[in-house]
Motif scaffolding. Sequence first.
Motif, PDB file in Angstrom:
ATOM      1  N   ARG A   1      56.074  38.205  25.947  1.00  0.00           N
ATOM      2  CA  ARG A   1      55.360  39.462  26.201  1.00  0.00           C
ATOM      3  C   ARG A   1      56.036  40.633  25.482  1.00  0.00           C
ATOM      4  NH1 ARG A   1      51.782  41.072  30.227  1.00  0.00           N
ATOM      5  NH2 ARG A   1      52.147  39.181  31.425  1.00  0.00           N
TER       6      ARG A   1
ATOM      7  N   ARG B   1      55.510  40.331  21.702  1.00  0.00           N
ATOM      8  CA  ARG B   1      54.119  40.677  21.373  1.00  0.00           C
ATOM      9  C   ARG B   1      53.936  42.194  21.431  1.00  0.00           C
ATOM     10  NH1 ARG B   1      49.836  41.692  24.545  1.00  0.00           N
ATOM     11  NH2 ARG B   1      50.804  40.932  26.469  1.00  0.00           N
TER      12      ARG B   1
ATOM     13  N   TRP C   1      50.511  43.712  19.408  1.00  0.00           N
ATOM     14  CA  TRP C   1      49.420  42.746  19.411  1.00  0.00           C
ATOM     15  C   TRP C   1      48.846  42.589  20.825  1.00  0.00           C
ATOM     16  CZ3 TRP C   1      52.689  38.516  16.517  1.00  0.00           C
ATOM     17  CH2 TRP C   1      52.780  38.853  15.162  1.00  0.00           C
TER      18      TRP C   1
ATOM     19  N   GLN D   1      46.859  40.073  23.607  1.00  0.00           N
ATOM     20  CA  GLN D   1      46.942  38.635  23.877  1.00  0.00           C
ATOM     21  C   GLN D   1      45.934  37.878  23.016  1.00  0.00           C
ATOM     22  OE1 GLN D   1      46.443  38.331  28.142  1.00  0.00           O
ATOM     23  NE2 GLN D   1      48.659  38.397  28.476  1.00  0.00           N
TER      24      GLN D   1
ATOM     25  N   ARG E   1      43.376  33.370  25.062  1.00  0.00           N
ATOM     26  CA  ARG E   1      44.118  34.438  25.750  1.00  0.00           C
ATOM     27  C   ARG E   1      44.724  33.927  27.047  1.00  0.00           C
ATOM     28  NH1 ARG E   1      39.512  38.588  26.432  1.00  0.00           N
ATOM     29  NH2 ARG E   1      38.369  36.632  26.448  1.00  0.00           N
ATOM     30  N   GLN E   2      43.984  33.033  27.728  1.00  0.00           N
ATOM     31  CA  GLN E   2      44.509  32.466  28.970  1.00  0.00           C
ATOM     32  C   GLN E   2      45.810  31.713  28.715  1.00  0.00           C
ATOM     33  OE1 GLN E   2      41.087  32.127  28.398  1.00  0.00           O
ATOM     34  NE2 GLN E   2      40.609  33.742  29.850  1.00  0.00           N
TER      35      GLN E   2
ATOM     36  N   ASN F   1      48.553  34.237  28.152  1.00  0.00           N
ATOM     37  CA  ASN F   1      48.897  34.839  29.436  1.00  0.00           C
ATOM     38  C   ASN F   1      49.696  33.858  30.303  1.00  0.00           C
ATOM     39  OD1 ASN F   1      48.239  37.239  31.326  1.00  0.00           O
ATOM     40  ND2 ASN F   1      47.885  35.425  32.581  1.00  0.00           N
TER      41      ASN F   1
ATOM     42  N   MET G   1      49.312  47.481  22.899  1.00  0.00           N
ATOM     43  CA  MET G   1      48.075  47.110  23.576  1.00  0.00           C
ATOM     44  C   MET G   1      48.315  45.890  24.448  1.00  0.00           C
ATOM     45  SD  MET G   1      44.457  46.017  21.813  1.00  0.00           S
ATOM     46  CE  MET G   1      44.978  46.809  20.315  1.00  0.00           C
ATOM     47  N   ASP G   2      48.321  46.091  25.743  1.00  0.00           N
ATOM     48  CA  ASP G   2      48.581  44.960  26.637  1.00  0.00           C
ATOM     49  C   ASP G   2      47.316  44.606  27.401  1.00  0.00           C
ATOM     50  OD1 ASP G   2      49.697  43.010  28.081  1.00  0.00           O
ATOM     51  OD2 ASP G   2      51.190  44.283  29.085  1.00  0.00           O
ATOM     52  N   GLU G   3      47.005  43.349  27.366  1.00  0.00           N
ATOM     53  CA  GLU G   3      45.786  42.887  28.040  1.00  0.00           C
ATOM     54  C   GLU G   3      46.154  41.720  28.929  1.00  0.00           C
ATOM     55  OE1 GLU G   3      43.495  41.867  24.698  1.00  0.00           O
ATOM     56  OE2 GLU G   3      42.974  43.905  24.221  1.00  0.00           O
ATOM     57  N   SER G   4      46.895  42.027  29.971  1.00  0.00           N
ATOM     58  CA  SER G   4      47.383  40.931  30.800  1.00  0.00           C
ATOM     59  C   SER G   4      46.391  40.529  31.875  1.00  0.00           C
ATOM     60  CB  SER G   4      48.707  41.315  31.450  1.00  0.00           C
ATOM     61  OG  SER G   4      48.539  42.492  32.189  1.00  0.00           O
TER      62      SER G   4
ATOM     63  N   PRO H   1      43.288  39.022  31.701  1.00  0.00           N
ATOM     64  CA  PRO H   1      42.733  37.684  31.659  1.00  0.00           C
ATOM     65  C   PRO H   1      43.789  36.651  31.956  1.00  0.00           C
ATOM     66  CG  PRO H   1      43.048  38.506  29.443  1.00  0.00           C
ATOM     67  CD  PRO H   1      43.318  39.644  30.378  1.00  0.00           C
TER      68      PRO H   1
ATOM     69  N   ALA I   1      37.350  41.524  30.427  1.00  0.00           N
ATOM     70  CA  ALA I   1      38.798  41.344  30.506  1.00  0.00           C
ATOM     71  C   ALA I   1      39.353  40.891  29.158  1.00  0.00           C
ATOM     72  CB  ALA I   1      39.128  40.314  31.576  1.00  0.00           C
ATOM     73  N   GLY I   2      40.284  41.678  28.657  1.00  0.00           N
ATOM     74  CA  GLY I   2      40.980  41.223  27.463  1.00  0.00           C
ATOM     75  C   GLY I   2      40.300  41.547  26.150  1.00  0.00           C
TER      76      GLY I   2
END
Lengths: 70, 213
Positions: A6, A9, A14, A16, A27-28, A31, B1-4, B6, B79-80
């Motif tokens: 994390r 990134r 960037w 996810q 993306r899952q 994550n 840019m954080d898309e946690s 999803p 999401a995401g």
Amino acid sequence: MNNRLRVLRAERGWSQAELGAQLSVSRQAVNAIETGKYDPSLPLAFRIGRLFGLAIEDIFDDGHTGTDNG
Amino acid sequence: MDESAPGAGGMFGRVAILAVSSIAIVFGAGVIAGILAAHADDGGGPFDPRLIAIVAGIALAMTGAGWAALRAFRAMARAGGRPTARERRGRLTIIAAALTGMLIAAVLIFFDPTAEGIFSNAPLPAGVALALALIIAVPVPIASYYWHRRIVDEQESNAFRTGAMLGLYAFWLAAPAWWLLWRGGLAPAPDGFILYFLTHLVAGIGWMWGKYR
């Protein structure tokens, strides 16, 4: 397993999804790896290492500090 | 840019809402079809106000389920940010599979609009049975091959294996237990479709849990 994915990134700005696209995973998956819910396979760990220019052990930490095999 | 967002726990909840809502809509449609068919079998005539209230209640519940499913789907889509090409292919495949399943369920309900719905063991016209069996036997294996080769990544593949293992255990335990209870006169004869549904349900929950938890 703990990891710095994390942070690495975020340092590159960037999302996810962007990291997932570069690694050919969802993306899952990104994550799940970041949150320690899934440990990547060795080939994926190598791809991650190559992408960030780091050795696998510089990204992932299994909490084992010794040098023995056991 | 954080898309946690999803993949976090909320995602599993959204998938669960989507799945349960979809099943509720199909079952609700089956129950309403069954009530209307029973009414027609009784000679038709004006509807009992109590019957109208029941049908209206089910229709309202189906509307609520549809609304919940739509909200969950939109939240998942939001999401995401933009989905990757792999995720787009996955969504299209899931939508195609869901539509195929709903088509099969709708045909089954049409030919036996009773409370049993898709669980019915009533005879089907041979042509309909053959057509439905071919839909399952030909496109589904091709779509499954495509799914496993081109869509799922290793994390989802791992989740799928977890779900498959749980589903197999569900069948291994439920089938002989039910069979023994039947032989002891404690349960009706084992029903293959109910065992299939149970296996599918357990495997699906395990898969989704592994992917979205």
